[in-house]
Structures are given as structure tokens and as C-alpha cells.
Design a protein around this motif. Sequence first.
Motif, PDB file in Angstrom:
ATOM      1  N   VAL A 175       0.833  -1.070   0.000  1.00 24.04           N
ATOM      2  CA  VAL A 175       0.202  -0.077   0.091  1.00 24.04           C
ATOM      3  C   VAL A 175       0.878   1.209  -0.005  1.00 24.04           C
ATOM      4  O   VAL A 175       0.562   2.245  -0.908  1.00 24.04           O
ATOM      5  CB  VAL A 175      -1.182   0.018   1.137  1.00 24.04           C
ATOM      6  CG1 VAL A 175      -1.596   1.321   1.528  1.00 24.04           C
ATOM      7  CG2 VAL A 175      -1.910  -1.067   1.063  1.00 24.04           C
ATOM      8  N   ARG A 176       1.843   1.232   0.733  1.00 21.73           N
ATOM      9  CA  ARG A 176       2.734   2.531   0.698  1.00 21.73           C
ATOM     10  C   ARG A 176       3.591   2.563  -0.460  1.00 21.73           C
ATOM     11  O   ARG A 176       4.025   3.676  -0.632  1.00 21.73           O
ATOM     12  CB  ARG A 176       3.918   2.250   1.899  1.00 21.73           C
ATOM     13  CG  ARG A 176       3.100   2.554   3.357  1.00 21.73           C
ATOM     14  CD  ARG A 176       3.875   2.688   4.420  1.00 21.73           C
ATOM     15  NE  ARG A 176       3.088   3.074   5.555  1.00 21.73           N
ATOM     16  CZ  ARG A 176       3.536   2.889   6.754  1.00 21.73           C
ATOM     17  NH1 ARG A 176       4.481   2.038   7.161  1.00 21.73           N
ATOM     18  NH2 ARG A 176       2.796   3.229   7.958  1.00 21.73           N
ATOM     19  N   HIS A 177       3.793   1.678  -1.417  1.00 19.17           N
ATOM     20  CA  HIS A 177       4.627   1.883  -2.448  1.00 19.17           C
ATOM     21  C   HIS A 177       3.509   2.448  -3.548  1.00 19.17           C
ATOM     22  O   HIS A 177       4.103   3.167  -4.717  1.00 19.17           O
ATOM     23  CB  HIS A 177       4.949   0.614  -3.009  1.00 19.17           C
ATOM     24  CG  HIS A 177       6.411   0.403  -2.463  1.00 19.17           C
ATOM     25  ND1 HIS A 177       7.579   1.070  -2.505  1.00 19.17           N
ATOM     26  CD2 HIS A 177       6.665  -0.898  -1.704  1.00 19.17           C
ATOM     27  CE1 HIS A 177       8.534   0.510  -1.650  1.00 19.17           C
ATOM     28  NE2 HIS A 177       7.855  -0.564  -1.006  1.00 19.17           N
ATOM     29  N   ILE A 178       2.248   2.486  -3.228  1.00 19.10           N
ATOM     30  CA  ILE A 178       1.256   3.015  -4.451  1.00 19.10           C
ATOM     31  C   ILE A 178       1.516   4.380  -4.777  1.00 19.10           C
ATOM     32  O   ILE A 178       1.488   4.763  -5.994  1.00 19.10           O
ATOM     33  CB  ILE A 178      -0.065   2.659  -4.159  1.00 19.10           C
ATOM     34  CG1 ILE A 178      -0.332   1.170  -3.946  1.00 19.10           C
ATOM     35  CG2 ILE A 178      -0.989   3.104  -5.137  1.00 19.10           C
ATOM     36  CD1 ILE A 178      -1.754   0.806  -3.394  1.00 19.10           C
ATOM     37  N   PRO A 179       1.819   5.534  -3.809  1.00 19.95           N
ATOM     38  CA  PRO A 179       1.587   6.728  -4.269  1.00 19.95           C
ATOM     39  C   PRO A 179       3.085   7.064  -5.108  1.00 19.95           C
ATOM     40  O   PRO A 179       2.878   7.737  -6.111  1.00 19.95           O
ATOM     41  CB  PRO A 179       1.727   7.754  -2.915  1.00 19.95           C
ATOM     42  CG  PRO A 179       1.159   6.689  -1.940  1.00 19.95           C
ATOM     43  CD  PRO A 179       1.345   5.383  -2.262  1.00 19.95           C
ATOM     44  N   VAL A 180       4.032   6.603  -4.854  1.00 26.05           N
ATOM     45  CA  VAL A 180       5.283   6.625  -5.880  1.00 26.05           C
ATOM     46  C   VAL A 180       5.106   6.143  -6.925  1.00 26.05           C
ATOM     47  O   VAL A 180       5.269   6.847  -8.087  1.00 26.05           O
ATOM     48  CB  VAL A 180       6.612   5.952  -4.871  1.00 26.05           C
ATOM     49  CG1 VAL A 180       7.935   5.884  -5.982  1.00 26.05           C
ATOM     50  CG2 VAL A 180       6.944   6.962  -3.882  1.00 26.05           C
ATOM     51  N   ALA A 181       4.456   5.136  -7.108  1.00 28.05           N
ATOM     52  CA  ALA A 181       4.259   4.176  -8.416  1.00 28.05           C
ATOM     53  C   ALA A 181       3.230   5.257  -9.273  1.00 28.05           C
ATOM     54  O   ALA A 181       3.455   5.408 -10.379  1.00 28.05           O
ATOM     55  CB  ALA A 181       3.405   2.886  -8.286  1.00 28.05           C
ATOM     56  N   ALA A 182       2.225   5.817  -8.519  1.00 28.61           N
ATOM     57  CA  ALA A 182       1.110   6.460  -9.248  1.00 28.61           C
ATOM     58  C   ALA A 182       1.777   7.845  -9.889  1.00 28.61           C
ATOM     59  O   ALA A 182       1.579   8.226 -10.988  1.00 28.61           O
ATOM     60  CB  ALA A 182       0.008   6.619  -8.397  1.00 28.61           C
ATOM     61  N   ILE A 183       2.467   8.334  -9.059  1.00 28.08           N
ATOM     62  CA  ILE A 183       2.944   9.909  -9.416  1.00 28.08           C
ATOM     63  C   ILE A 183       4.056   9.358 -10.582  1.00 28.08           C
ATOM     64  O   ILE A 183       4.035  10.232 -11.668  1.00 28.08           O
ATOM     65  CB  ILE A 183       4.082  10.393  -8.245  1.00 28.08           C
ATOM     66  CG1 ILE A 183       3.010  10.805  -7.260  1.00 28.08           C
ATOM     67  CG2 ILE A 183       4.705  11.776  -8.901  1.00 28.08           C
ATOM     68  CD1 ILE A 183       3.731  10.972  -5.718  1.00 28.08           C
ATOM     69  N   SER A 184       4.792   8.293 -10.573  1.00 25.50           N
ATOM     70  CA  SER A 184       5.789   8.373 -11.684  1.00 25.50           C
ATOM     71  C   SER A 184       5.066   7.637 -12.867  1.00 25.50           C
ATOM     72  O   SER A 184       5.292   8.069 -13.972  1.00 25.50           O
ATOM     73  CB  SER A 184       6.878   7.073 -11.237  1.00 25.50           C
ATOM     74  OG  SER A 184       7.621   6.969 -12.198  1.00 25.50           O
TER      75      SER A 184
END
Lengths: 235, 107
Positions: free
Chosen positions: B41-50
Motif C-alpha cells: 500500500v505504501r508503494h502505491i503513491p510513488v508508483a502512481a506519481i511516476s
Amino acid sequence: MTNEPQSAAGPRVGIAIAAPVALAYFCFTFAFGISARAAGLSLPVSLLLSTLVYAGAAQMAAIALLAAGASMATGVLTVFLINLRGVVLSLGIARHTTRWKKWQRLLFGVELTDETFALHSARWKLTAADASQALAANIFCHLAHCTGTLVGFAAGATVPDLKPLGLDYILPAMFIALLVPQLKLRSSAAVALAAGGIALGCHQVGLSDFATVIAILLAATLGMVMDWNRGVNDE
Amino acid sequence: MSELLLVVTVLLMSLVTMLPRVLPLLIATRVTLTARTRSWVRHIPVAAISALLVPELFSRNDGGAAANLYLWVALPTALVAMQCKHFLVTIVAGVSFMAIARWLFLS
């Protein structure tokens, strides 16, 4: 509002401790307001995003997707995935608020962001969770978030052409500003690289509308596997 | 999308944001997530922004010989973001770099 004896001082203290977060929110949404207008959104829709979604990265993703003509399903699913970490925050802080009234817990949850979570969970290691103080802090941050959107949108409206001033670059610059500081962690850097590559690949083969969701699911899974293999326990 | 459809979209976005934030607090469960779930869950924002940023950098073309300013301006902007912790500074830098680049290469 509450029967606690310190309830008069509570809200005032809450606003004082929330001031740095509120200022940061105002600046962030000022830029958000300009780019929401540049993306072609109306003021009511922009304000609705800041009021009812009340998030950082998810709101930027929303305007980027809506401007690119993504479908409703893609927009909603992407926002859902980005804000799914709300569960982690909410579960992490719930034990402090078990004695609060139901409406207080509801309001606290609605205004639970990464920053307000950090603010309260740090304080509540030392002191008991004061509802009026926490809610005042959160409402203040939420108001700053909405005010910044309004002011940014209005400021954007005074500029007839954004391009000569480089203002069309606010959204990419905001993404860079959010992304780059996270890349110090090896797994985060790998996730970013994978997500960017996968999204680019999806666009190339004509899967544009699914690009973001596919990239998020695959890249986050990669990050999880990397953490798992290194035995990282994020507590 | 029409204005009405946009409003409905934002309302749905609000719903899917608020349920995960609110439900654990309201129900006050003793459920704990595994470290693996939290990590995902915590990796999702970085993945989404990129996932949103990278195609944006490669797909824009301002025309002319200078080609893709969106991509080139990202490099000094990322350098500023590395040096400076305040996101506002990075945004102002990125916007200024873009204005200067347009003035230099496209005017």
C-alpha cells in the motif's frame, strides 16, 4: 463541544500546532488551484476535490487524468489506490480515539491525511488524545487546503496565457517535487522506475486508459517483493 | 466529460477515499495488516506519481528544434528537488526553468 475541562484551550492549541501543516497545505493547493484551472476544471469541481477528496497526490492524479480525457472508472480507481493507505493510517491511530464520541471519530477520519496523522501520532505518544484539540487542528488544515485552492484558482484566472510564464509546468513540477525526495529508498526508486516504464509502454501499445492502474499494481507489487526479500519490516 | 459527470466522478473519488480513512476509526477493530500489505500500500503513491509523470514528460512536444522541453526541464527541476526539501521551491524552480527554456528556444 466536549465535556472535558480543557475544551476551551483545546481548539486554540490545536490551531497553533497545526499552523505549519496548514501553511504547507495552503502553498500546495495554491499551485493545485492554478493547475486545476489550467487542466480545464471549473472552480466548483476544483473546490469539490479539495473539500471532499482532501488529498495531495490523489488530487493531482485526478486533474492529470481528467485533463488527459481518462474515463471515470480510471480516475476513481486511481484515486482509490493512491488513498488506500488511509486504511494504514486509520488502523494505526484508531487505538487512541476509542473513547471519543462516534461523530468525533467520523470527522477525524474524514480529515486524516499523512500530515495530520504524523502530527497527532507524534503528540499522542506523550499526551492523551484530546478530541477538541485534534479536530480543531484538522479543520484548520482542511480550511487552509480549500482556501489555497480558491486563491490559486483565482490567481490562475488573472493570467491569460500560462505558457510564456511556464505555469503549464506546475503539475509536472509538483509531481517531481513529490517524487524525487522519495527516491532515496532503493525500493522506492525501483518502484518509480518500473511504474514510469510500464506506463510509458502501455501508452505506446495503445492501453493509455489503463496505463496508470496497470503501472501502479505491478510496480507496487515489485516494491513489496523487494521489501520482503530484504526482510524490511516497516514498523 | 460534462460538468455533471465531473461532479459525479469527484463524488465517487471522495467515497473511495473516505471509506478507507473512516471505517477503521468508526469500527475500532483490532485488525492489523501484515507488513507485506502495508509495504504494498505504501508503494502505491510513488508508483502512481511516476506512472503519471513519465508519460507526460515523453509525450509533450512544443514543436521546433528544441523538441521536448517538458523532458529537458525535468532534469534541472529534479536536481533542485534533490537539494531542497520544500516542494514550493521545486515548483517555482520548475516553472521558472520552463519559462526561461521557452524564451531561449522557442521565441
